[in-house]
Design a protein around this motif. Structure first.
Motif, PDB file in Angstrom:
ATOM      1  N   ILE A 273     -31.831  29.312  -2.337  1.00  0.00           N
ATOM      2  CA  ILE A 273     -32.437  27.984  -2.202  1.00  0.00           C
ATOM      3  C   ILE A 273     -31.412  26.949  -1.717  1.00  0.00           C
ATOM      4  N   LEU A 274     -30.343  26.757  -2.481  1.00  0.00           N
ATOM      5  CA  LEU A 274     -29.392  25.670  -2.163  1.00  0.00           C
ATOM      6  C   LEU A 274     -28.878  25.697  -0.722  1.00  0.00           C
ATOM      7  N   PRO A 275     -28.464  26.866  -0.185  1.00  0.00           N
ATOM      8  CA  PRO A 275     -27.912  26.840   1.181  1.00  0.00           C
ATOM      9  C   PRO A 275     -28.926  26.395   2.240  1.00  0.00           C
ATOM     10  N   LEU A 276     -30.214  26.487   1.912  1.00  0.00           N
ATOM     11  CA  LEU A 276     -31.225  26.113   2.908  1.00  0.00           C
ATOM     12  C   LEU A 276     -31.570  24.628   2.876  1.00  0.00           C
ATOM     13  N   LEU A 277     -31.133  23.950   1.845  1.00  0.00           N
ATOM     14  CA  LEU A 277     -31.530  22.543   1.701  1.00  0.00           C
ATOM     15  C   LEU A 277     -30.563  21.618   2.436  1.00  0.00           C
TER      16      LEU A 277
ATOM     17  N   LEU B   5     -35.780  19.944   7.256  1.00  0.00           N
ATOM     18  CA  LEU B   5     -35.900  20.911   6.163  1.00  0.00           C
ATOM     19  C   LEU B   5     -36.748  22.116   6.607  1.00  0.00           C
ATOM     20  N   LEU B   6     -37.813  21.825   7.346  1.00  0.00           N
ATOM     21  CA  LEU B   6     -38.666  22.929   7.817  1.00  0.00           C
ATOM     22  C   LEU B   6     -37.859  23.884   8.702  1.00  0.00           C
TER      23      LEU B   6
ATOM     24  N   GLY C 125     -22.272  28.466  13.306  1.00  0.00           N
ATOM     25  CA  GLY C 125     -22.834  27.135  13.516  1.00  0.00           C
ATOM     26  C   GLY C 125     -24.262  27.035  13.017  1.00  0.00           C
ATOM     27  N   VAL C 126     -25.054  28.093  13.250  1.00  0.00           N
ATOM     28  CA  VAL C 126     -26.461  28.088  12.824  1.00  0.00           C
ATOM     29  C   VAL C 126     -26.549  28.033  11.302  1.00  0.00           C
ATOM     30  N   ALA C 127     -25.603  28.685  10.636  1.00  0.00           N
ATOM     31  CA  ALA C 127     -25.632  28.667   9.169  1.00  0.00           C
ATOM     32  C   ALA C 127     -25.374  27.256   8.630  1.00  0.00           C
ATOM     33  N   GLN C 128     -24.706  26.432   9.432  1.00  0.00           N
ATOM     34  CA  GLN C 128     -24.366  25.073   8.988  1.00  0.00           C
ATOM     35  C   GLN C 128     -25.400  24.028   9.385  1.00  0.00           C
ATOM     36  N   GLY C 129     -25.960  24.188  10.580  1.00  0.00           N
ATOM     37  CA  GLY C 129     -26.856  23.128  11.054  1.00  0.00           C
ATOM     38  C   GLY C 129     -27.834  23.637  12.090  1.00  0.00           C
ATOM     39  N   SER C 130     -28.128  22.794  13.079  1.00  0.00           N
ATOM     40  CA  SER C 130     -29.173  23.160  14.033  1.00  0.00           C
ATOM     41  C   SER C 130     -28.662  24.162  15.069  1.00  0.00           C
ATOM     42  N   ALA C 131     -29.612  24.912  15.643  1.00  0.00           N
ATOM     43  CA  ALA C 131     -29.270  25.912  16.663  1.00  0.00           C
ATOM     44  C   ALA C 131     -28.737  25.206  17.908  1.00  0.00           C
TER      45      ALA C 131
END
Lengths: 296, 164
Positions: free
Chosen positions: A11-15, A66-67, B74-80
């Motif tokens: 959960i946390l890493p996705l927020l 978020l989506l 980079g994707v794991a951190q923010g937008s593609a």
């Protein structure tokens, strides 16, 4: 322990970072839901309806961000889920969406609310119903009913695990990946040593495929809904396979109003209909709403 | 002394000519690498339907692995979009010009957004642009590739004769 792990890893890493900073690093005890609504403070909902408010109130852009985060920056990979306003995260946590649909009604155009539900594995929570599910030394077909959010999925998962441990070949038709918490086809939650899971496929089709291909003794599926689902359950029962399923209905009177599902009870597909509820101590309890003649 | 200077001039001018040929070849091969990998990524998006970060992990294409690793991180951190831009400026193969980078950034701008059909359109559009550019450069290479080298050598020789 598992909730804490799911909270930290799934959960946390996705927020968004702004929300992450407002939330506790450890999952609050008994956490069931995280509710996020545009323009409103975020709510953490724990067992027994206890709510904690978090100051982060997202705007529209935050919700869109978020989506995309929940979709792991890949809306194309979750096209069907975005259409159904529902997705399962790796590990089995479920996310429901609301907002504005596109004009054709086929996809979520503007997200406005999220309900992130924790996947909970409560080992032993189906223990009290096992004497019924194994009455006379054989597996029995049962339909678990309750209002939403009581714990049908958690109970089904544990019943599947216990039947599997009792030596039955169990197959799980897991349309949304929430029963087994599948990650790319591999169950992340314990559903038993003799359990096969087919996920990501409509449950009616999954039930038929499992029936043909995996020689199950018990078929497990969540949330019977459509006529297609009930037809597939009817087929499976006619083949000598015990079906363990769940449906939304608070009691037998409610179930009678869901004619297609109640027809399965009338046709003898289920030995038991068990109504689930939460006690004051937040423990899952059941009562027998219906038992086939001779099993009462 | 004059002989040494003439030799240095010939060598320097030839070097400049061959550098130009090498830069052209490197630019073409960098574009080819993006063409191969973007096509492969497009197919993976269509048939595997996994998140773009996981596809980057699985992709074994023509671009250096460091590029896809940077994108994945980079994707794991923010937008593609941002991840693509950062990977492009940090790990793209040698030879691309600013205009090429801008065009490739355009591919990243909608990467991951929209449905499968939108992604396919994005891939097709990027591929057609890269292919057109690569073909133009290959034509230039065929026509002028030898010329740049020869011109470098000749201008070196001319300069050497002038100072002799």
């Amino acid at each position: 322990m598992e909730e804490a792990k799911a909270w930290r890893q799934d959960i946390l890493p996705l927020l968004p970072i702004a929300l992450r900073d407002c939330l506790p690093q450890q999952a609050p005890e008994g956490l069931e839901e995280l509710r996020i609504r545009v323009g409103r403070p975020t709510r953490l909902i724990c067992g027994g309806g206890q709510e904690t408010l978090v100051s982060w109130a997202p705007n529209r852009a935050d919700c869109a961000d978020l989506l995309m985060r929940l979709c792991r920056q890949s809306a194309y990979a979750y096209e069907d889920e975005l259409r159904a306003c529902y997705m399962t995260l790796p590990g089995g946590c479920r996310v429901g969406f609301a907002g504005r649909m596109s004009e054709d009604g086929l996809r979520l155009a503007t997200p406005g609310a999220f309900n992130i539900r924790m996947a909970r594995q409560v080992k032993g929570c189906a223990g009290a119903m096992m004497p019924l599910l194994l009455k006379g030394g054989i597996a029995r077909a049962a339909l678990l009913i309750s209002a939403p959010g009581v714990g049908k999925t958690t109970a089904l998962r544990d019943a599947a695990r216990q039947l599997s441990e009792a030596g039955y070949a169990v197959c799980v038709a897991d349309e949304r990946g929430e029963l087994a918490g599948g990650n790319d086809g591999v169950p992340m939650l314990d559903v038993g040593p003799r359990t096969d899971v087919l996920e990501g496929c409509k449950k009616a089709r999954a039930l038929r495929l499992l029936l043909r291909g995996m020689s199950p003794q018990v078929l497990v599926t969540d949330e019977l809904f459509s006529a297609e689902d009930t037809d597939a359950v009817l087929d499976a029962s006619g083949c000598g396979v015990r079906v363990l399923a769940s449906a939304h209905a608070e009691n037998l009177e409610d179930l009678k109003r869901r004619r297609e599902i109640y027809a399965l009870v009338e046709q003898g597909c289920f030995d038991y209909v068990l109504a689930l509820r939460r006690g004051r101590d937040n423990v899952l309890r059941h009562s027998v709403a219906y038992a086939k003649e001779g099993l009462g | 002394m004059k002989l040494a200077m003439a030799a240095v001039l010939v060598a320097a001018c030839s070097f400049i000519g061959y550098c130009r040929v090498y830069a052209l070849r490197a630019r073409i091969s960098a574009l080819q690498a993006f063409e191969t990998d973007i096509a492969q990524l497009g197919l993976m998006m269509e048939y595997q339907a996994l998140p773009v970060g996981e596809l980057a992990d699985r992709l074994r294409g023509a671009l250096p692995a460091a590029f896809w690793q940077a994108f994945r991180a980079g994707v794991a951190q923010g937008s593609a979009r941002e991840a693509w831009r950062q990977a492009l400026y940090a790990e793209a193969p040698y030879g691309l010009r600013a205009s090429d980078m801008e065009q490739l950034c355009g591919f990243g701008a909608v990467l991951g957004q929209g449905g499968r059909a939108a992604q396919k359109n994005n891939v097709d559009y990027a591929l057609s642009n890269i292919k057109r550019l690569r073909e133009t450069l290959q034509l230039e290479q065929a026509k002028k590739g030898g010329l740049y080298g020869t011109l470098g050598l000749l201008s070196g020789l001319a300069a050497a004769i002038l100072i002799w």
